[in-house]
Write a protein that holds these residues in place. Structure first.
Motif, PDB file in Angstrom:
ATOM      1  N   ARG A  65       0.791  -1.085  -0.007  1.00  0.00           N
ATOM      2  CA  ARG A  65      -0.137   0.070   0.019  1.00  0.00           C
ATOM      3  C   ARG A  65       0.804   1.403   0.059  1.00  0.00           C
ATOM      4  NH1 ARG A  65      -5.220   0.959   1.957  1.00  0.00           N
ATOM      5  NH2 ARG A  65      -5.605  -1.461   1.395  1.00  0.00           N
ATOM      6  N   ASP A  66       1.849   1.325   0.734  1.00  0.00           N
ATOM      7  CA  ASP A  66       2.809   2.344   0.877  1.00  0.00           C
ATOM      8  C   ASP A  66       3.466   2.769  -0.476  1.00  0.00           C
ATOM      9  OD1 ASP A  66       2.027   2.398   3.537  1.00  0.00           O
ATOM     10  OD2 ASP A  66       3.986   3.413   4.053  1.00  0.00           O
ATOM     11  N   ILE A  68      -1.404  14.918  -0.386  1.00  0.00           N
ATOM     12  CA  ILE A  68      -0.383  14.934   0.488  1.00  0.00           C
ATOM     13  C   ILE A  68      -0.273  15.348   1.804  1.00  0.00           C
ATOM     14  CG2 ILE A  68       2.211  15.353   0.428  1.00  0.00           C
ATOM     15  CD1 ILE A  68       2.229  15.347  -2.778  1.00  0.00           C
ATOM     16  N   TRP A 110      -2.089  12.911   3.899  1.00  0.00           N
ATOM     17  CA  TRP A 110      -1.168  11.611   4.349  1.00  0.00           C
ATOM     18  C   TRP A 110      -0.325  12.101   5.289  1.00  0.00           C
ATOM     19  CZ3 TRP A 110      -1.328   6.746   4.280  1.00  0.00           C
ATOM     20  CH2 TRP A 110       0.113   6.038   4.459  1.00  0.00           C
ATOM     21  N   GLU A 111       0.402  13.238   4.979  1.00  0.00           N
ATOM     22  CA  GLU A 111       1.721  13.668   6.151  1.00  0.00           C
ATOM     23  C   GLU A 111       0.881  14.136   7.518  1.00  0.00           C
ATOM     24  OE1 GLU A 111       3.972  16.345   4.201  1.00  0.00           O
ATOM     25  OE2 GLU A 111       4.775  14.591   2.938  1.00  0.00           O
ATOM     26  N   GLU A 170       0.223  10.989   9.654  1.00  0.00           N
ATOM     27  CA  GLU A 170       1.075  10.313   9.951  1.00  0.00           C
ATOM     28  C   GLU A 170       1.405  10.155  11.588  1.00  0.00           C
ATOM     29  OE1 GLU A 170       4.897  11.353   8.233  1.00  0.00           O
ATOM     30  OE2 GLU A 170       6.228  10.098   9.712  1.00  0.00           O
ATOM     31  N   ARG A 196      -1.370   7.729  12.509  1.00  0.00           N
ATOM     32  CA  ARG A 196      -1.077   6.247  12.249  1.00  0.00           C
ATOM     33  C   ARG A 196       0.206   5.623  13.122  1.00  0.00           C
ATOM     34  NH1 ARG A 196      -1.054   8.401   7.304  1.00  0.00           N
ATOM     35  NH2 ARG A 196       1.265   8.550   7.197  1.00  0.00           N
ATOM     36  N   ASP A 197       1.010   6.461  13.735  1.00  0.00           N
ATOM     37  CA  ASP A 197       2.146   6.056  14.244  1.00  0.00           C
ATOM     38  C   ASP A 197       1.449   5.676  15.918  1.00  0.00           C
ATOM     39  OD1 ASP A 197       3.850   6.101  12.342  1.00  0.00           O
ATOM     40  OD2 ASP A 197       4.739   8.265  13.084  1.00  0.00           O
ATOM     41  N   ALA A 255      -1.429   4.899  16.750  1.00  0.00           N
ATOM     42  CA  ALA A 255      -2.456   3.843  16.819  1.00  0.00           C
ATOM     43  C   ALA A 255      -1.690   2.555  16.760  1.00  0.00           C
ATOM     44  CB  ALA A 255      -3.233   3.854  15.649  1.00  0.00           C
ATOM     45  N   MET A 256      -0.356   2.655  16.239  1.00  0.00           N
ATOM     46  CA  MET A 256       0.520   1.345  16.292  1.00  0.00           C
ATOM     47  C   MET A 256       1.041   1.294  17.510  1.00  0.00           C
ATOM     48  SD  MET A 256       1.032  -0.579  13.731  1.00  0.00           S
ATOM     49  CE  MET A 256       1.538  -2.075  14.225  1.00  0.00           C
ATOM     50  N   HIS A 259       0.027   2.206  20.188  1.00  0.00           N
ATOM     51  CA  HIS A 259      -1.342   1.939  21.260  1.00  0.00           C
ATOM     52  C   HIS A 259      -1.297   0.348  21.007  1.00  0.00           C
ATOM     53  CE1 HIS A 259      -4.776   2.053  23.544  1.00  0.00           C
ATOM     54  NE2 HIS A 259      -5.412   1.651  22.737  1.00  0.00           N
ATOM     55  N   ALA A 260      -1.462  -0.030  19.808  1.00  0.00           N
ATOM     56  CA  ALA A 260      -1.597  -1.329  19.481  1.00  0.00           C
ATOM     57  C   ALA A 260      -0.534  -2.138  20.115  1.00  0.00           C
ATOM     58  CB  ALA A 260      -1.723  -1.735  18.202  1.00  0.00           C
ATOM     59  N   GLU A 261       0.814  -1.761  20.091  1.00  0.00           N
ATOM     60  CA  GLU A 261       1.874  -2.678  20.535  1.00  0.00           C
ATOM     61  C   GLU A 261       1.798  -2.638  22.117  1.00  0.00           C
ATOM     62  OE1 GLU A 261       5.356  -0.634  18.622  1.00  0.00           O
ATOM     63  OE2 GLU A 261       4.835  -1.909  16.681  1.00  0.00           O
ATOM     64  N   LYS A 287      -1.005  -2.355  23.928  1.00  0.00           N
ATOM     65  CA  LYS A 287      -1.939  -3.132  24.179  1.00  0.00           C
ATOM     66  C   LYS A 287      -1.393  -4.747  24.540  1.00  0.00           C
ATOM     67  CE  LYS A 287      -5.537  -2.641  22.163  1.00  0.00           C
ATOM     68  NZ  LYS A 287      -6.774  -2.242  21.514  1.00  0.00           N
ATOM     69  N   TYR A 312       8.275  15.532  -0.886  1.00  0.00           N
ATOM     70  CA  TYR A 312       7.586  14.170  -0.482  1.00  0.00           C
ATOM     71  C   TYR A 312       8.522  13.048  -0.783  1.00  0.00           C
ATOM     72  CZ  TYR A 312       4.614  10.226   0.059  1.00  0.00           C
ATOM     73  OH  TYR A 312       4.177   9.028   0.663  1.00  0.00           O
ATOM     74  N   LYS A 336      10.989  13.359   2.111  1.00  0.00           N
ATOM     75  CA  LYS A 336      10.344  12.837   3.591  1.00  0.00           C
ATOM     76  C   LYS A 336      10.111  11.261   3.570  1.00  0.00           C
ATOM     77  CE  LYS A 336       7.049  13.838   6.745  1.00  0.00           C
ATOM     78  NZ  LYS A 336       6.917  14.723   7.638  1.00  0.00           N
ATOM     79  N   SER A 371       8.699   6.704   9.115  1.00  0.00           N
ATOM     80  CA  SER A 371       8.733   5.544   9.738  1.00  0.00           C
ATOM     81  C   SER A 371       8.381   4.131   9.131  1.00  0.00           C
ATOM     82  CB  SER A 371       7.890   5.543  11.092  1.00  0.00           C
ATOM     83  OG  SER A 371       6.637   5.521  10.889  1.00  0.00           O
ATOM     84  N   ASN A 421       4.232   0.188   9.302  1.00  0.00           N
ATOM     85  CA  ASN A 421       3.116   0.270   8.467  1.00  0.00           C
ATOM     86  C   ASN A 421       2.128  -0.528   9.373  1.00  0.00           C
ATOM     87  OD1 ASN A 421       4.108   2.019   6.741  1.00  0.00           O
ATOM     88  ND2 ASN A 421       4.930   0.065   5.597  1.00  0.00           N
ATOM     89  N   TRP A 422       0.734  -0.217   9.146  1.00  0.00           N
ATOM     90  CA  TRP A 422      -0.286  -1.114   9.827  1.00  0.00           C
ATOM     91  C   TRP A 422      -0.182  -2.294   8.946  1.00  0.00           C
ATOM     92  CZ3 TRP A 422      -5.105   2.824  10.034  1.00  0.00           C
ATOM     93  CH2 TRP A 422      -4.929   3.644  11.045  1.00  0.00           C
ATOM     94  N   HIS A 468      -6.149  -2.589   6.054  1.00  0.00           N
ATOM     95  CA  HIS A 468      -5.113  -2.213   7.128  1.00  0.00           C
ATOM     96  C   HIS A 468      -5.528  -1.798   8.213  1.00  0.00           C
ATOM     97  CE1 HIS A 468      -1.647  -2.708   4.224  1.00  0.00           C
ATOM     98  NE2 HIS A 468      -2.443  -2.685   3.242  1.00  0.00           N
ATOM     99  N   ALA A 478      -4.130  -1.004  12.774  1.00  0.00           N
ATOM    100  CA  ALA A 478      -3.182  -1.413  13.790  1.00  0.00           C
ATOM    101  C   ALA A 478      -3.278  -2.630  14.575  1.00  0.00           C
ATOM    102  CB  ALA A 478      -3.058   0.081  14.745  1.00  0.00           C
ATOM    103  N   ASP A 479      -4.523  -2.723  14.989  1.00  0.00           N
ATOM    104  CA  ASP A 479      -4.699  -3.970  15.665  1.00  0.00           C
ATOM    105  C   ASP A 479      -6.095  -4.628  15.258  1.00  0.00           C
ATOM    106  OD1 ASP A 479      -6.608  -2.530  16.974  1.00  0.00           O
ATOM    107  OD2 ASP A 479      -5.376  -1.948  18.583  1.00  0.00           O
ATOM    108  N   MET A 529      -9.241  -2.652  15.792  1.00  0.00           N
ATOM    109  CA  MET A 529      -9.476  -1.604  14.631  1.00  0.00           C
ATOM    110  C   MET A 529      -9.777  -2.054  13.314  1.00  0.00           C
ATOM    111  SD  MET A 529      -6.577   1.073  13.065  1.00  0.00           S
ATOM    112  CE  MET A 529      -6.177   2.241  14.353  1.00  0.00           C
TER     113      MET A 529
END
Lengths: 318, 111
Positions: free
Chosen positions: A96-97, A289, A292-293, A296, A299-300, A302-303, A305-307, A309, B10, B13, B18, B21-22, B44, B46-47, B50
């Motif tokens: 996806r990225d 853009i 998306w930025e 960021e 998204r970080d 959430a990740m 938090h998931a870790e 948990k 972009y 950046k 990082s 990724n989810w 996608h 995070a857990d 979600m």
């Protein structure tokens, strides 16, 4: 694998498609098939995502609550359609990225129609009626395309899309039943969106580089010119029904062909917009853009938090 | 900012972005009670929590389901189509597993 073995596999592959068999992600496929599908499906997904922007512009200014919930639902559908298509595309082994990166760096294209501005409320009508109308004509044949995940995504998309066009036409209908200013607004929107909608169905057959191969792989079932004619023939009576005039002095019913003849399309404009010089190319990419930025950190977070948990769960188990 | 500058910004950046990724999840939906869960697609998240919420928004906006399963894509073991021969062909010559293989008189009823 030897060249001959590959040739043999390719032949079997083409025969499978000719027999209307579906190709699934883990099946052997020629590299060109994979690359072509990544290109077309991701362009399609990007178009859904960027396509939210011109309409998002009007959500907070919709004239009634009824119009607002419909527009919100439509934009949410487009996000969903983008996601179905991205995940179908990911089955071919691209992340996806990487897909986002291709969009944001300008390497991948999206439908040029979204590089036009939506300046009045009537544009929400014209976009639903014409742009979604043209999209449906493009998409319905893809429900039986050869790549399974793409075909399945398109079945869902087509099912959901018909309300999009109907809500757009209803907006136009209501405007044409309103004050002289509202009627003018509807006509003005049709004037601005008509030609870009015709261009949306792609370059003329003579100019289209991908047609032959795409026909074989059922990525295309009708040529661009045939699709365009179909769109014109079905849309002209819809305009007449609500008293609007198609902005084409050369438009004329051709008894012999059983179709409308129409005027010359300004292909220079089309290629200018494709190359990035449309009225809104820069704004659309910037909005995308920025989103998306700007997202960021979410998204970080959430990740993270998931870790956390997950760690807590392990600790509790011990 | 010009489009060229934007692209450059972009790209730079992206290099330092990082890489967390989810993960990808597969979504299975039961359309109504009495039917099995069927694969609907992927997304996608995070857990798992979600993933369920996103699956609700992405795949059941029009009452398509009464129950959702999500499972991380990496936890699915799939057969390889290149081995379809040895996996599935042995079943092809076992016609005796089908009722039509057996010869019975036409007059026999309820069988």
């Amino acid at each position: 694998m030897s060249e001959e073995q590959i040739k043999n596999l390719e032949k079997q592959f083409e025969e499978r498609i000719a027999r209307d068999e579906k190709i699934e992600p883990k099946d052997w496929m020629p590299d060109k098939y994979r690359q072509t599908h990544i290109r077309q499906m991701s362009q399609h997904a990007h178009s859904e995502i960027v396509g939210m922007l011109p309409e998002g512009n009007w959500i907070s200014r919709a004239p009634t609550l009824r119009r607002k919930v419909a527009l919100l639902a439509k934009v949410q559908d487009e996000a969903g359609h983008g996601l179905y298509l991205y995940s179908a595309c990911e089955t071919l082994g691209i992340s996806r990225d990487a897909l986002y990166e291709q969009l944001h760096s300008g390497k991948a294209k999206y439908s040029s129609i979204f590089n036009y501005p939506t300046v009045t409320w009537a544009d929400m009508g014209a976009v639903g009626w014409l742009v979604d109308g043209a999209a449906i004509i493009n998409q319905v044949p893809l429900c039986s395309t050869s790549f399974g995940p793409y075909a399945r995504a398109m079945v869902r998309v087509c099912k959901e899309e018909s309300f999009h066009q109907r809500q757009g036409y209803e907006i136009m209908l209501k405007l044409t039943q309103g004050t002289p200013e509202q009627i003018d607004m509807a006509q003005d929107a049709l004037n601005r969106w008509w030609w870009p909608s015709l261009m949306m169905l792609g370059p003329t057959d003579a100019e289209s580089v991908h047609t032959e191969q795409s026909m074989k792989w059922k990525l295309k079932r009708k040529s661009n010119d045939d699709l365009r004619q179909q769109f014109i023939d079905q849309t002209v009576p819809q305009a007449e029904l609500i008293g609007l005039t198609i902005p084409d002095p050369d438009l004329k019913w051709n008894e012999e062909r059983g179709s409308y003849d129409f005027g010359e399309i300004n292909w220079d404009e089309f290629w200018q917009v494709v190359k990035g010089h449309g009225p809104m190319n820069k704004e659309r990419m910037k909005a995308r853009i920025d989103a998306w930025e700007g997202g960021e950190w979410v998204r970080d977070a959430a990740m993270a938090h998931a870790e956390k948990k997950a760690e807590r769960k392990i600790k509790q188990a011990i | 900012m010009s489009l060229a500058l934007l692209k450059e910004h972009y790209t730079n950046k992206n290099i330092i972005m990082s890489t967390k990724n989810w993960p990808l999840w597969e979504v299975f939906v039961r359309s109504k009670n009495g039917l099995e869960h069927r694969h609907f697609g992927s997304l996608h998240a995070a857990d798992a929590e979600m993933a369920l919420e996103n699956a609700r928004d992405v795949y059941t906006r029009r009452n398509e389901g009464v129950s959702i399963w999500v499972v991380e894509s990496k936890d699915i073991t799939a057969s390889n189509p290149e081995h379809n021969g040895e996996l599935f062909e042995p079943a092809q010559d076992k016609v005796y597993r089908h009722p039509t293989f057996y010869d019975l008189p036409d007059d026999v009823k309820y069988m």
